[in-house]
Design a protein around this motif. Structure first.
Motif, PDB file in Angstrom:
ATOM      1  N   ILE A 114      11.191  55.468  -0.168  1.00 39.03           N
ATOM      2  CA  ILE A 114      11.470  55.993  -1.498  1.00 39.03           C
ATOM      3  C   ILE A 114      11.802  54.872  -2.475  1.00 39.03           C
ATOM      4  O   ILE A 114      11.517  54.957  -3.664  1.00 39.03           O
ATOM      5  N   ILE A 117       9.152  53.654  -4.741  1.00 45.31           N
ATOM      6  CA  ILE A 117       8.784  54.550  -5.839  1.00 45.31           C
ATOM      7  C   ILE A 117       9.908  54.640  -6.857  1.00 45.31           C
ATOM      8  O   ILE A 117       9.731  54.378  -8.035  1.00 45.31           O
ATOM      9  N   GLY A 118      11.093  55.030  -6.393  1.00 48.96           N
ATOM     10  CA  GLY A 118      12.209  55.239  -7.295  1.00 48.96           C
ATOM     11  C   GLY A 118      13.050  53.999  -7.531  1.00 48.96           C
ATOM     12  O   GLY A 118      13.530  53.766  -8.647  1.00 48.96           O
ATOM     13  N   GLN A 216      11.294  66.319  -1.880  1.00 48.57           N
ATOM     14  CA  GLN A 216       9.887  66.150  -2.227  1.00 48.57           C
ATOM     15  C   GLN A 216       9.090  67.389  -1.842  1.00 48.57           C
ATOM     16  O   GLN A 216       8.208  67.840  -2.588  1.00 48.57           O
ATOM     17  N   VAL A 382      12.766  58.248  -9.172  1.00 49.05           N
ATOM     18  CA  VAL A 382      11.489  58.872  -8.835  1.00 49.05           C
ATOM     19  C   VAL A 382      10.946  59.672 -10.003  1.00 49.05           C
ATOM     20  O   VAL A 382       9.735  59.712 -10.246  1.00 49.05           O
ATOM     21  N   SER A 386       7.241  59.384 -11.522  1.00 48.81           N
ATOM     22  CA  SER A 386       6.415  60.583 -11.559  1.00 48.81           C
ATOM     23  C   SER A 386       5.920  60.871 -12.969  1.00 48.81           C
ATOM     24  O   SER A 386       4.758  61.229 -13.178  1.00 48.81           O
ATOM     25  N   GLY A 404       5.894  60.179  -1.208  1.00 45.43           N
ATOM     26  CA  GLY A 404       7.311  60.096  -0.882  1.00 45.43           C
ATOM     27  C   GLY A 404       7.643  60.803   0.415  1.00 45.43           C
ATOM     28  O   GLY A 404       8.454  60.319   1.213  1.00 45.43           O
TER      29      GLY A 404
END
Length: 498
Positions: A114, A117-118, A216, A382, A386, A404
């Protein structure tokens, strides 16, 4: 879709409120120990107006030292690493359990998560686009640390009577100190590391991942209208069962899964990010300029360039885990008679995790939120990544959510193996102990999806970074052994001796 991600976070909070019984009691019980360990592990000192966590400085300093000590092998060895992963020097008769590629895939599955991504979005929000530059630099330096610890993990691994192998920092710390006349200290440090990785695997590699996977899944299955919106326990049981099916077969089963899941999830996310970046091609000149200029002359960031550097380094350190010692546990299972080969292979791990995937995420964010300031909606983590995807393709946040979910799942199965090897080091190699740990790990997956144990997660995170202290000491101590063997190996390769 952004709203559904925020809704998922709201659902998480509502579950925490609803389950304010046992989880609240556990949090309150663990909190004092968490605060004490966190205060030590994440102690910071002010440097030019910015707080520098000593654990980050400790890991980055080691990465810089090993890069210089090995004469920039992180760059020089890249081509040979590719050849090894491709199987050019492999022999089926070599001792070990998995191929170079499978060992790499398992280790990558434990680091790519994660945070790619975040966490990158959080770093850029705090340090601006310039943090990306220092994140890449730290990722390149971390390749050297990975080389040393993974070579040692394979060099000092133990071959068990059943043909399986066990390796990792607990083994090279014990034997390395024993070889220097301190067997008692070696056993004590090895046990401390093993205990840390066991507890750490239940937090960073289990409960946190299962919780994120649940959020998710709820996101892509309807948000508040999802059947699972108030059934985290059921999702956790199902996830635990799937994890159990994979880890019950040991490293060979885990490697077979990660060798398929990791390339798929990495390519899925990377391809999606490249599509977004291509669609924002007009913003690329701005992005590269912002990254370069922001790295050395940032505005509005505490500590100026030093502040941005620390933020970038911290994101890279937390993402690729170089120096933590978890990766050598997976790499040591490789089939080889040349431990140095796995050091070469491990060079690719921080490169994939930090230099490639984290950088792609950063470019997606910079070419949207920063190129178009009006698009910035005050999001973070995230949700920010997104929204950047959604700007170009309305359904693309589903790709982020699926990626994710896969990241969380692959991390769990890799960390299950790390924790297992720490456990069997402590209690001995036997089927009852191993299967008991695997069952417990799967039950904790269900716990992580259903209740909020923030203090427990913080405790395990702090412990994971605490064990990097003895690990790095061990790497410094044994670095001459690695360099000596590296020279011998390179001489044999140059002269065609195998």
């Amino acid at each position: 879709m952004v709203g559904s991600l925020l809704l998922a976070a709201t659902l998480c909070s509502s579950r925490a409120s609803a389950g304010s019984g046992i989880d609240q009691w556990i949090n309150q019980t663990v909190q004092p120990a968490t605060d004490m360990i966190s205060a030590v592990v994440f102690f910071s000192l002010p440097v030019l107006g910015v707080q520098v966590p000593l654990v980050v400085a400790w890991l980055v300093a080691a990465a810089l030292f090993f890069t210089l000590y090995l004469n920039f092998l992180n760059l020089r060895g890249f081509k040979h690493a590719i050849r090894l992963v491709r199987g050019d020097f492999s022999k089926a008769s070599d001792p070990g359990e998995v191929t170079h590629f499978q060992a790499l895939a398992t280790a990558v599955s434990g680091t790519v998560g994660i945070g790619n991504i975040g966490g990158v979005a959080v770093a850029i929000s705090a340090g601006g686009p310039g943090a990306t530059f220092w994140m890449i630099v730290a990722g390149l330096l971390a390749m050297s640390t990975k080389f040393v610890e993974c070579a040692l993990g394979t060099m000092y691994r133990r071959e068990n009577p059943d043909g399986s192998v066990s390796g990792g920092p607990m083994y090279y710390l014990e034997r390395g100190l024993s070889d220097r006349g301190k067997p008692g200290l070696g056993r004590a440090v090895g046990r401390f590391y093993a205990l840390g990785i066991v507890i750490g695997c239940l937090g960073i590699g289990n409960m946190f991942q299962s919780n994120q996977a649940y959020l998710q899944f709820v996101t892509v299955s309807g948000g508040s209208d999802s059947f699972f919106a108030d059934k985290g326990w059921l999702f956790g049981l199902l996830m635990g069962a799937v994890v159990g099916l994979v880890i019950i077969g040991g490293i060979k089963s885990i490697a077979r899964v990660t060798s398929k899941v990791v390339p798929f999830m990495a390519l899925l996310y990377s391809a999606g990010a490249l599509v977004m970046i291509t669609m924002n091609y007009e913003a690329l000149p701005y992005a590269f300029t912002a990254i370069w200029q922001g790295a050395f002359s940032p505005e509005g960031v505490t500590g100026g360039a030093i502040g941005v550097m620390i933020i970038g380094f911290q994101r890279a350190v937390f993402s690729n885990e170089a120096g933590i010692g978890s990766a050598p546990i997976a790499h040591s299972a490789v089939q080889t008679r040349e431990p140095i080969t796995e050091g070469y292979v491990s060079l690719l791990e921080p490169f994939i995790d930090t230099v490639v995937i984290c950088t792609l995420t950063a470019l997606v964010i910079i070419t949207t939120f920063y190129f178009d300031p009006n698009f910035n909606q005050g999001l973070d983590g995230v949700a920010m990544t997104s929204a950047a995807f959604e700007r170009n393709i309305s359904w693309s946040p589903y790709l982020v959510a699926v990626a994710g979910l896969l990241f969380a799942f692959s991390t769990m199965i890799a960390w299950a193996y790390y924790g297992l090897k720490g456990w069997t080091y402590l209690v001995g190699e036997n089927a009852i102990a191993a299967n008991g740990f695997k069952l417990f790990f799967c039950l904790v997956v269900a716990v992580g999806s259903s209740i909020q144990l923030g203090a427990v997660l913080d405790f395990s995170d702090a412990l994971v970074f605490l064990i990097c202290v003895p690990n790095i000491f061990g790497l410094y101590l044994l670095a001459p052994v690695v360099r000596r063997e590296l020279r011998r190996y390179n001489h044999r390769v140059k002269n065609g001796i195998r």
